[in-house]
Design a protein around this motif. Sequence first.
Motif, PDB file in Angstrom:
ATOM      1  N   LEU A 121      63.284  30.928  50.459  1.00 10.66           N
ATOM      2  CA  LEU A 121      61.995  30.413  49.982  1.00 10.66           C
ATOM      3  C   LEU A 121      62.169  29.577  48.707  1.00 10.66           C
ATOM      4  O   LEU A 121      61.575  28.503  48.582  1.00 10.66           O
ATOM      5  N   ILE A 122      62.982  30.064  47.800  1.00 12.63           N
ATOM      6  CA  ILE A 122      63.230  29.342  46.547  1.00 12.63           C
ATOM      7  C   ILE A 122      63.981  28.046  46.831  1.00 12.63           C
ATOM      8  O   ILE A 122      63.653  26.993  46.272  1.00 12.63           O
ATOM      9  N   ASP A 123      64.990  28.103  47.690  1.00 13.11           N
ATOM     10  CA  ASP A 123      65.742  26.891  48.038  1.00 13.11           C
ATOM     11  C   ASP A 123      64.818  25.815  48.607  1.00 13.11           C
ATOM     12  O   ASP A 123      64.920  24.644  48.250  1.00 13.11           O
ATOM     13  N   LYS A 124      63.921  26.219  49.488  1.00 10.98           N
ATOM     14  CA  LYS A 124      62.985  25.271  50.094  1.00 10.98           C
ATOM     15  C   LYS A 124      62.049  24.686  49.031  1.00 10.98           C
ATOM     16  O   LYS A 124      61.788  23.476  49.020  1.00 10.98           O
ATOM     17  N   ALA A 125      61.566  25.520  48.129  1.00  8.93           N
ATOM     18  CA  ALA A 125      60.676  25.045  47.064  1.00  8.93           C
ATOM     19  C   ALA A 125      61.410  24.077  46.149  1.00  8.93           C
ATOM     20  O   ALA A 125      60.863  23.027  45.777  1.00  8.93           O
ATOM     21  N   GLU A 126      62.649  24.401  45.787  1.00  9.89           N
ATOM     22  CA  GLU A 126      63.430  23.512  44.924  1.00  9.89           C
ATOM     23  C   GLU A 126      63.646  22.162  45.608  1.00  9.89           C
ATOM     24  O   GLU A 126      63.547  21.111  44.974  1.00  9.89           O
ATOM     25  N   GLU A 127      63.924  22.217  46.892  1.00 11.22           N
ATOM     26  CA  GLU A 127      64.104  20.985  47.662  1.00 11.22           C
ATOM     27  C   GLU A 127      62.818  20.156  47.662  1.00 11.22           C
ATOM     28  O   GLU A 127      62.849  18.944  47.438  1.00 11.22           O
ATOM     29  N   ASN A 128      61.689  20.810  47.877  1.00 12.43           N
ATOM     30  CA  ASN A 128      60.399  20.109  47.879  1.00 12.43           C
ATOM     31  C   ASN A 128      60.067  19.514  46.508  1.00 12.43           C
ATOM     32  O   ASN A 128      59.469  18.444  46.427  1.00 12.43           O
ATOM     33  N   ILE A 129      60.446  20.205  45.458  1.00 14.35           N
ATOM     34  CA  ILE A 129      60.160  19.743  44.100  1.00 14.35           C
ATOM     35  C   ILE A 129      60.867  18.418  43.817  1.00 14.35           C
ATOM     36  O   ILE A 129      60.295  17.525  43.209  1.00 14.35           O
ATOM     37  N   VAL A 130      62.098  18.289  44.273  1.00 12.34           N
ATOM     38  CA  VAL A 130      62.882  17.088  43.928  1.00 12.34           C
ATOM     39  C   VAL A 130      62.970  16.074  45.064  1.00 12.34           C
ATOM     40  O   VAL A 130      63.638  15.052  44.921  1.00 12.34           O
ATOM     41  N   ASN A 131      62.279  16.313  46.166  1.00  5.96           N
ATOM     42  CA  ASN A 131      62.420  15.412  47.315  1.00  5.96           C
ATOM     43  C   ASN A 131      61.851  14.017  47.088  1.00  5.96           C
ATOM     44  O   ASN A 131      62.104  13.116  47.874  1.00  5.96           O
ATOM     45  N   LYS A 132      61.092  13.834  46.009  1.00  6.76           N
ATOM     46  CA  LYS A 132      60.568  12.497  45.694  1.00  6.76           C
ATOM     47  C   LYS A 132      61.644  11.608  45.079  1.00  6.76           C
ATOM     48  O   LYS A 132      61.463  10.401  44.969  1.00  6.76           O
ATOM     49  N   LEU A 133      62.743  12.207  44.661  1.00 10.00           N
ATOM     50  CA  LEU A 133      63.840  11.462  44.031  1.00 10.00           C
ATOM     51  C   LEU A 133      64.890  11.078  45.059  1.00 10.00           C
ATOM     52  O   LEU A 133      65.173  11.847  45.990  1.00 10.00           O
ATOM     53  N   THR A 134      65.483   9.913  44.862  1.00  7.52           N
ATOM     54  CA  THR A 134      66.615   9.517  45.710  1.00  7.52           C
ATOM     55  C   THR A 134      67.847  10.288  45.257  1.00  7.52           C
ATOM     56  O   THR A 134      67.849  10.891  44.173  1.00  7.52           O
ATOM     57  N   GLY A 135      68.880  10.249  46.041  1.00  7.97           N
ATOM     58  CA  GLY A 135      70.138  10.894  45.669  1.00  7.97           C
ATOM     59  C   GLY A 135      70.671  10.379  44.337  1.00  7.97           C
ATOM     60  O   GLY A 135      71.127  11.153  43.488  1.00  7.97           O
ATOM     61  N   LYS A 136      70.572   9.077  44.161  1.00 12.99           N
ATOM     62  CA  LYS A 136      71.045   8.459  42.919  1.00 12.99           C
ATOM     63  C   LYS A 136      70.193   8.917  41.731  1.00 12.99           C
ATOM     64  O   LYS A 136      70.719   9.191  40.650  1.00 12.99           O
ATOM     65  N   GLU A 137      68.878   8.998  41.927  1.00 11.45           N
ATOM     66  CA  GLU A 137      67.985   9.451  40.858  1.00 11.45           C
ATOM     67  C   GLU A 137      68.253  10.909  40.490  1.00 11.45           C
ATOM     68  O   GLU A 137      68.206  11.282  39.311  1.00 11.45           O
ATOM     69  N   LYS A 138      68.544  11.734  41.493  1.00 15.23           N
ATOM     70  CA  LYS A 138      68.867  13.142  41.222  1.00 15.23           C
ATOM     71  C   LYS A 138      70.110  13.247  40.351  1.00 15.23           C
ATOM     72  O   LYS A 138      70.131  13.999  39.365  1.00 15.23           O
ATOM     73  N   GLU A 139      71.145  12.507  40.711  1.00 14.48           N
ATOM     74  CA  GLU A 139      72.373  12.515  39.916  1.00 14.48           C
ATOM     75  C   GLU A 139      72.120  12.002  38.510  1.00 14.48           C
ATOM     76  O   GLU A 139      72.651  12.541  37.528  1.00 14.48           O
TER      77      GLU A 139
END
Length: 149
Positions: A121-139
């Motif tokens: 559940l936490i993994d899914k929430a964390e994924e949803n929280i940052v899914n607006k960012l591209t891979g490059k933006e996350k890095e």
Amino acid sequence: MKIEKILKTNTKLSPHKKIVVSILYSSSQLSNTLNGILKPFDISLQQFNVLRILRGQNKSAVSLAVVQERMISKMSNTTRLIDKLIKKKLVQKNINATNRRKIDISITSEGLEILDYVDALIDKAEENIVNKLTGKEKEQLIRLLAKIR
């Protein structure tokens, strides 16, 4: 959305104030989201952190000092967190075999079971929280936050 609009202020904030307030506001939002997921399981984000630390010990008991050292929030009252987890039967503490003045803390099978369920559940929430960012933006965000720390 701009932080000034979120805070409903007309005051022009300096760049350093915007950054600090934005980080604090975002941290609060993240904590609220994750605590909301954990609430039905009657554990807080800090208690979840303790359980994950203990699980990472691969069934080996550790001292309170080790748990405190690895906590994300260093201001947490770790002793109180451990005592609450003991009452919930998710953690156990025993007197250290070689030094009776020390206490060993370990996760119980019930603690491991709750983590197995909650982790997804936490993994899914964390994924949803940052899914607006591209891979490059996350890095880039990871790098920038590390630089601030």
